[in-house]
Write a protein that holds these residues in place. Structure first.
Motif, PDB file in Angstrom:
ATOM      1  N   ALA A  77      72.795 104.581 -45.422  1.00 29.44           N
ATOM      2  CA  ALA A  77      71.407 103.740 -44.478  1.00 29.44           C
ATOM      3  C   ALA A  77      73.083 102.903 -44.050  1.00 29.44           C
ATOM      4  CB  ALA A  77      70.568 102.577 -44.666  1.00 29.44           C
ATOM      5  N   ASN A  78      73.204 102.683 -42.268  1.00 28.33           N
ATOM      6  CA  ASN A  78      73.658 101.029 -41.771  1.00 28.33           C
ATOM      7  C   ASN A  78      72.761 100.272 -41.689  1.00 28.33           C
ATOM      8  OD1 ASN A  78      76.498  99.565 -41.526  1.00 28.33           O
ATOM      9  ND2 ASN A  78      76.897 100.826 -39.803  1.00 28.33           N
ATOM     10  N   VAL A  79      72.719  99.459 -42.295  1.00 30.05           N
ATOM     11  CA  VAL A  79      71.670  98.597 -41.760  1.00 30.05           C
ATOM     12  C   VAL A  79      72.668  96.929 -40.834  1.00 30.05           C
ATOM     13  CG1 VAL A  79      69.940  96.375 -42.395  1.00 30.05           C
ATOM     14  CG2 VAL A  79      70.555  98.513 -44.426  1.00 30.05           C
ATOM     15  N   ILE A  80      72.562  96.296 -39.739  1.00 32.00           N
ATOM     16  CA  ILE A  80      72.686  95.369 -39.294  1.00 32.00           C
ATOM     17  C   ILE A  80      71.737  94.462 -39.215  1.00 32.00           C
ATOM     18  CG2 ILE A  80      74.144  95.101 -36.981  1.00 32.00           C
ATOM     19  CD1 ILE A  80      74.920  98.480 -37.087  1.00 32.00           C
ATOM     20  N   LEU A  81      71.825  93.724 -39.126  1.00 32.13           N
ATOM     21  CA  LEU A  81      70.860  92.325 -39.506  1.00 32.13           C
ATOM     22  C   LEU A  81      71.756  91.219 -38.524  1.00 32.13           C
ATOM     23  CD1 LEU A  81      71.344  91.507 -43.540  1.00 32.13           C
ATOM     24  CD2 LEU A  81      69.363  92.683 -42.329  1.00 32.13           C
ATOM     25  N   ALA A  82      70.860  90.157 -38.171  1.00 29.90           N
ATOM     26  CA  ALA A  82      70.429  89.991 -37.064  1.00 29.90           C
ATOM     27  C   ALA A  82      72.208  88.926 -37.402  1.00 29.90           C
ATOM     28  CB  ALA A  82      68.824  88.951 -36.837  1.00 29.90           C
ATOM     29  N   GLY A  83      73.128  88.618 -36.944  1.00 25.25           N
ATOM     30  CA  GLY A  83      73.872  87.667 -37.058  1.00 25.25           C
ATOM     31  C   GLY A  83      74.978  88.129 -37.076  1.00 25.25           C
ATOM     32  N   ALA A  84      75.075  89.995 -37.348  1.00 19.68           N
ATOM     33  CA  ALA A  84      76.155  90.507 -37.454  1.00 19.68           C
ATOM     34  C   ALA A  84      77.068  90.375 -36.407  1.00 19.68           C
ATOM     35  CB  ALA A  84      75.770  92.021 -38.185  1.00 19.68           C
ATOM     36  N   ASP A  85      78.539  90.543 -37.004  1.00 20.13           N
ATOM     37  CA  ASP A  85      79.736  91.195 -36.109  1.00 20.13           C
ATOM     38  C   ASP A  85      78.939  92.403 -35.138  1.00 20.13           C
ATOM     39  OD1 ASP A  85      81.809  91.926 -34.415  1.00 20.13           O
ATOM     40  OD2 ASP A  85      82.948  91.222 -36.014  1.00 20.13           O
ATOM     41  N   LEU A  86      78.179  92.635 -34.400  1.00 21.96           N
ATOM     42  CA  LEU A  86      77.970  93.635 -33.393  1.00 21.96           C
ATOM     43  C   LEU A  86      78.752  94.757 -33.543  1.00 21.96           C
ATOM     44  CD1 LEU A  86      75.355  95.202 -33.676  1.00 21.96           C
ATOM     45  CD2 LEU A  86      74.993  94.628 -30.756  1.00 21.96           C
ATOM     46  N   PRO A  87      79.605  94.660 -32.833  1.00 20.62           N
ATOM     47  CA  PRO A  87      80.165  95.770 -32.349  1.00 20.62           C
ATOM     48  C   PRO A  87      81.468  96.677 -33.708  1.00 20.62           C
ATOM     49  CG  PRO A  87      81.303  93.398 -30.486  1.00 20.62           C
ATOM     50  CD  PRO A  87      79.530  93.227 -31.764  1.00 20.62           C
ATOM     51  N   LYS A  88      81.847  95.200 -34.044  1.00 17.51           N
ATOM     52  CA  LYS A  88      82.670  95.648 -35.323  1.00 17.51           C
ATOM     53  C   LYS A  88      81.851  97.364 -36.347  1.00 17.51           C
ATOM     54  CE  LYS A  88      85.620  94.484 -39.053  1.00 17.51           C
ATOM     55  NZ  LYS A  88      85.737  93.635 -39.990  1.00 17.51           N
ATOM     56  N   ALA A  89      80.725  96.311 -36.361  1.00 13.80           N
ATOM     57  CA  ALA A  89      79.442  96.876 -37.392  1.00 13.80           C
ATOM     58  C   ALA A  89      78.846  98.076 -37.152  1.00 13.80           C
ATOM     59  CB  ALA A  89      78.329  96.369 -37.018  1.00 13.80           C
ATOM     60  N   VAL A  90      79.204  98.745 -35.368  1.00 14.56           N
ATOM     61  CA  VAL A  90      77.949  99.774 -34.588  1.00 14.56           C
ATOM     62  C   VAL A  90      80.018 100.570 -35.021  1.00 14.56           C
ATOM     63  CG1 VAL A  90      78.311 100.877 -32.947  1.00 14.56           C
ATOM     64  CG2 VAL A  90      76.816  99.109 -33.443  1.00 14.56           C
ATOM     65  N   LYS A  91      81.260  99.787 -34.068  1.00 16.99           N
ATOM     66  CA  LYS A  91      82.119 100.669 -34.166  1.00 16.99           C
ATOM     67  C   LYS A  91      82.443 102.188 -36.008  1.00 16.99           C
ATOM     68  CE  LYS A  91      86.527 100.711 -33.133  1.00 16.99           C
ATOM     69  NZ  LYS A  91      88.059  99.464 -33.373  1.00 16.99           N
ATOM     70  N   VAL A  92      82.205 100.898 -36.860  1.00 15.69           N
ATOM     71  CA  VAL A  92      82.818 101.079 -38.489  1.00 15.69           C
ATOM     72  C   VAL A  92      82.185 101.825 -38.091  1.00 15.69           C
ATOM     73  CG1 VAL A  92      82.963 100.373 -40.159  1.00 15.69           C
ATOM     74  CG2 VAL A  92      84.660  98.695 -39.164  1.00 15.69           C
ATOM     75  N   GLY A  93      80.946 102.086 -38.621  1.00  6.26           N
ATOM     76  CA  GLY A  93      79.538 102.473 -38.684  1.00  6.26           C
ATOM     77  C   GLY A  93      79.862 104.229 -38.390  1.00  6.26           C
ATOM     78  N   VAL A  94      80.109 104.023 -36.741  1.00  7.60           N
ATOM     79  CA  VAL A  94      80.140 105.858 -35.574  1.00  7.60           C
ATOM     80  C   VAL A  94      80.995 105.951 -37.189  1.00  7.60           C
ATOM     81  CG1 VAL A  94      81.028 106.628 -33.853  1.00  7.60           C
ATOM     82  CG2 VAL A  94      79.616 104.396 -34.025  1.00  7.60           C
ATOM     83  N   ALA A  95      82.683 105.589 -37.361  1.00  8.22           N
ATOM     84  CA  ALA A  95      83.923 106.366 -37.477  1.00  8.22           C
ATOM     85  C   ALA A  95      83.307 106.832 -38.742  1.00  8.22           C
ATOM     86  CB  ALA A  95      84.818 104.853 -37.839  1.00  8.22           C
ATOM     87  N   ASN A  96      82.660 105.839 -39.816  1.00  2.00           N
ATOM     88  CA  ASN A  96      81.776 106.070 -41.174  1.00  2.00           C
ATOM     89  C   ASN A  96      81.727 108.086 -41.070  1.00  2.00           C
ATOM     90  OD1 ASN A  96      80.206 106.081 -42.999  1.00  2.00           O
ATOM     91  ND2 ASN A  96      81.551 104.696 -44.582  1.00  2.00           N
TER      92      ASN A  96
END
Ligand code: NDP
Length: 464
Positions: A250-269
């Motif tokens: 799981a890639n857990v993205i919490l409130a307050g996260a850097d959303l664009p980075k979290a999604v981009k890195v998550g997709v790459a992973n």
């Protein structure tokens, strides 16, 4: 490419049978080589060589073993380009990834074990007992196709550093890189019998190795189903087993996260190695307060992944390893029952390609969210707050890896609550010397670094 021998007792040896296994280039569907279809007789021969070599190698001072591993590293490093090209051919890994990860990572891991072996083990006493660590013995190493050299080196380098001898059975789909390692070992002057290679099928060679009475430990990486069979086979003689199995991380993205980075890195992973990675973050758990934005970002990120010829520098997604894997993954996509947020198109006519695919509104109980798909398929799941995120993240029979994004303190607190062997906080990089392994059905034992070496040791107490 001529690969018609096995490597037994420090010599290239004729296989027991004339039967061979074709090795395919999954991007072109062409047969690029044949390797011997080893038999149980070949496994017997290899295990006998490993057994004969064990006392000498175990008694070799650690520092000397480290020096030999250093030579092996030099010989392998000299083949780095060939390794990347070979993994590109037999797995279809895009060349850039093949160079950095498929060739680069195992070289780093091997150097780490050369250094570790060369470092004197600290003396340990408990009361009047001296605690010593000795090699387990003869190791059967059974490896998969997704990181053909890394999976082999993670086992072989640790086992050799510990003083064990090894019989290696690489995946029948990607055996060519293993030949490069054995050639390097031969060049480096590894004593005969310390590393032996038997190519062949899992049903014949793998099963013979897992069930062999003279194999003291089986180290396996692959599917949970096969890992279970290997563990059963080893249980009859109480042999030690190390299992690195599947994941549904799981890639857990919490409130307050850097959303664009979290999604981009998550997709790459999730898409690394066409999704054929045991630690792939295949479930993206997004707080409902910014869920729609995350789905849009993930779809846009997935759209940047060009699929095609692994040797084209613009390619980011190569094919899957085999026709069977493509059919398996397409089956998961057909049965998905979730909202399709993105799917790539324009696939090459030949080759086992699967389009980059993103599903949203995935039911956490569905097959899509529960099974290891092993293709470029990302599932996005909405969650309501941290407790719910933790509950859904842990709602899996697997427990290999994970990631958390958010304010550092909150993210660390959530990372501690995930029942997995590793968690990356805010995009922290993979650490090739940190312990690697799974909770639950993701496995038993740890690989890499000092923990990986300890896996191949027995612990002895000598009372004085
Ligand atoms: P397997 O687990 O079957 O293969 C891994 C290794 O085990 C290969 O060397 C294989 O040999 C060998 N093997 C197969 N059967 C036996 C047996 N009875 N006894 C001993 N060894 C055996 O993986 P698959 O290739 O079948 O892949 C299926 C799925 O497994 C993937 O879609 C993925 O979900 C998962 N997987 C997970 C990996 C991970 O890193 N966690 C890696 C690979 C797969 P052979 O190559 O001859 O079949």
């Amino acid at each position: 490419m001529k690969r018609d021998k096995l490597y037994l007792g420090g010599r290239w040896a004729e296989p027991d049978s004339d039967a061979t296994i074709p090795v395919e280039n999954p991007a072109t569907e062409e047969v690029i080589a044949h390797v011997p279809a080893g038999t149980a007789v070949d496994v017997d021969r290899a295990v006998a060589e490993a057994r004969a070599a064990f006392p000498g190698w175990a008694a070799t001072p650690r520092a000397e073993r480290g020096a030999v591993l250093g030579k092996l590293h030099a010989a392998l490093a000299g083949r780095a380009d060939e390794i990347a090209r070979t993994v590109g051919l037999e797995l279809g890994a895009p060349l850039k990834i093949a160079k950095a990860v498929q060739a680069g990572l195992p070289l780093t891991v091997l150097q780490g074990y050369a250094d570790l072996a060369a470092t004197p083990a600290p003396e340990e006493t408990i009361g009047h007992s001296r605690v010593e660590h000795e090699p387990v013995g003869v190791v059967g190493a059974i490896t998969p196709w997704n990181y053909p050299l890394h999976q082999v080196v993670a086992k072989v380098a640790a086992a050799l550093a510990a003083g064990c001898t090894v019989v290696l059975k690489p995946s029948e789909l990607t055996p060519l890189t293993a030949y490069l390692l054995v050639e390097a070992a031969d060049e480096a002057g590894l004593p005969g019998g310390v590393l032996n290679l038997v190519t062949g099928t899992g049903a014949e060679v793998g099963a013979a190795l897992a069930g062999h009475p003279e194999v003291d430990m089986v180290s396996f990486t692959g599917s949970t189903a096969t890992g279970r069979a290997v563990a059963h086979a080893a249980a009859d003689r109480i042999a030690r087993v190390a299992l690195e199995l599947g994941g549904k991380s799981a890639n857990v993205i919490l409130a307050g996260a850097d959303l664009p980075k979290a999604v981009k890195v998550g997709v790459a992973n999730a898409f690394l190695n066409s999704g054929q990675t045991c630690t792939a973050l295949t479930r993206m758990l997004v707080d409902r307060s910014f869920y729609d934005e995350a789905v849009e970002l993930a779809a846009a990120a997935a759209g940047t992944y060009q699929t095609g010829d692994p040797f084209d520098p613009a390619t980011r997604l190569g094919p899957l390893v085999s026709a069977a894997q493509r059919e398996r993954v397409l089956g998961f996509i057909d049965r998905a029952g979730a909202r399709l947020a993105y799917q790539g198109g324009d696939l090459p006519e030949k080759g086992y390609f699967v389009p980059a695919t993103v599903f949203a509104d995935v039911d956490p109980d569905s097959e899509l969210a529960q099974e290891e798909i092993f293709g470029p398929v990302l599932s996005i799941i909405p969650v309501d707050g941290e407790d719910h995120a933790v509950e859904i993240a842990n709602h899996s029979r697997y427990g290999l890896a994970g990631a958390v994004w958010g304010p550092p303190d909150r993210a660390l607190a959530v990372a501690r609550r995930l029942r997995t062997g590793a968690v990356d906080v805010n995009g922290a990089a993979f650490n090739p010397v940190a312990p690697f392994g799974g909770y639950k059905q993701s496995g038993v034992g740890r690989e890499l670094g000092a923990y990986g070496l300890a896996e191949f040791q027995q612990t002895k107490a000598i009372q004085l």
